[in-house]
Design a protein around this motif. Sequence first.
Motif, mmCIF file in Angstrom:
data_model
loop_
_atom_site.group_PDB
_atom_site.id
_atom_site.type_symbol
_atom_site.label_atom_id
_atom_site.label_comp_id
_atom_site.label_asym_id
_atom_site.label_seq_id
_atom_site.Cartn_x
_atom_site.Cartn_y
_atom_site.Cartn_z
ATOM 1 N N GLY A 152 -40.340 -42.159 20.343
ATOM 2 C CA GLY A 152 -40.212 -43.309 19.464
ATOM 3 C C GLY A 152 -38.955 -44.088 19.795
ATOM 4 N N ASP B 84 -35.283 -45.616 19.546
ATOM 5 C CA ASP B 84 -34.052 -45.029 19.030
ATOM 6 C C ASP B 84 -33.820 -45.525 17.611
ATOM 7 O OD1 ASP B 84 -33.604 -43.690 21.368
ATOM 8 O OD2 ASP B 84 -32.250 -45.197 22.200
ATOM 9 N N VAL B 85 -33.321 -44.648 16.800
ATOM 10 C CA VAL B 85 -33.067 -44.970 15.402
ATOM 11 C C VAL B 85 -31.560 -45.088 15.217
ATOM 12 C CG1 VAL B 85 -33.334 -44.141 13.042
ATOM 13 C CG2 VAL B 85 -35.127 -43.716 14.720
ATOM 14 N N ASP B 86 -31.147 -46.124 14.518
ATOM 15 C CA ASP B 86 -29.726 -46.296 14.243
ATOM 16 C C ASP B 86 -29.227 -45.166 13.354
ATOM 17 O OD1 ASP B 86 -29.687 -48.666 15.668
ATOM 18 O OD2 ASP B 86 -30.107 -49.901 13.901
ATOM 19 N N PRO C 192 -27.465 -43.447 10.236
ATOM 20 C CA PRO C 192 -27.467 -43.885 8.840
ATOM 21 C C PRO C 192 -26.124 -44.527 8.476
ATOM 22 C CG PRO C 192 -27.332 -41.493 8.972
ATOM 23 C CD PRO C 192 -27.544 -41.998 10.359
#
Length: 166
Positions: free
Chosen positions: A88, A90-92, A94
């Motif tokens: 997926g 990349d997720v920042d 939190p």
Amino acid sequence: MAEHTGFEEFYSGTRHRLVTYLYAMTGDRAEAQDAAQEAYVRAWQRWSTVSTYDNPEAWLRNVASRLCMNHWRKARNRVAAYLRHGTGPDVDAPSENTVALIAALKRLPVADRQVITMYHLMDLSVAEVAAQTGLPVNTVKTRLSRGRRALAGLLDTDASEEYTHA
């Protein structure tokens, strides 16, 4: 119990050979042991029939081999899906606010945390929260009120601690 007569002897006499065979096939001892265990469970469930076969061990070996092949197929399908879709995006990381909120939520009693997250994060109504938790509506309202007060205190405490350390 008469329907399982002889199973213990069958198990004792074949388990080493079966696991050795599966280990040689798979190259993975844990996988071999898992497949053997599942094959023996299936043999136990059908022992009244399996015990009448000319070669119950051959039946057991066949079942265990198929279990290993199914495992390989599933692994191959997972790899194919990964190659087709990749990982997926990349997720920042939190935000600091999110980290503080989660830390504060963890400090609440589970009952309060449950209704707060269902109401505020899942956007369920008080009636829906009550229905899903099996609680009376007034209990949900009480837990929401109590949880909000506790969260406000925890978040204010965390914020004031940040200012004193700065």
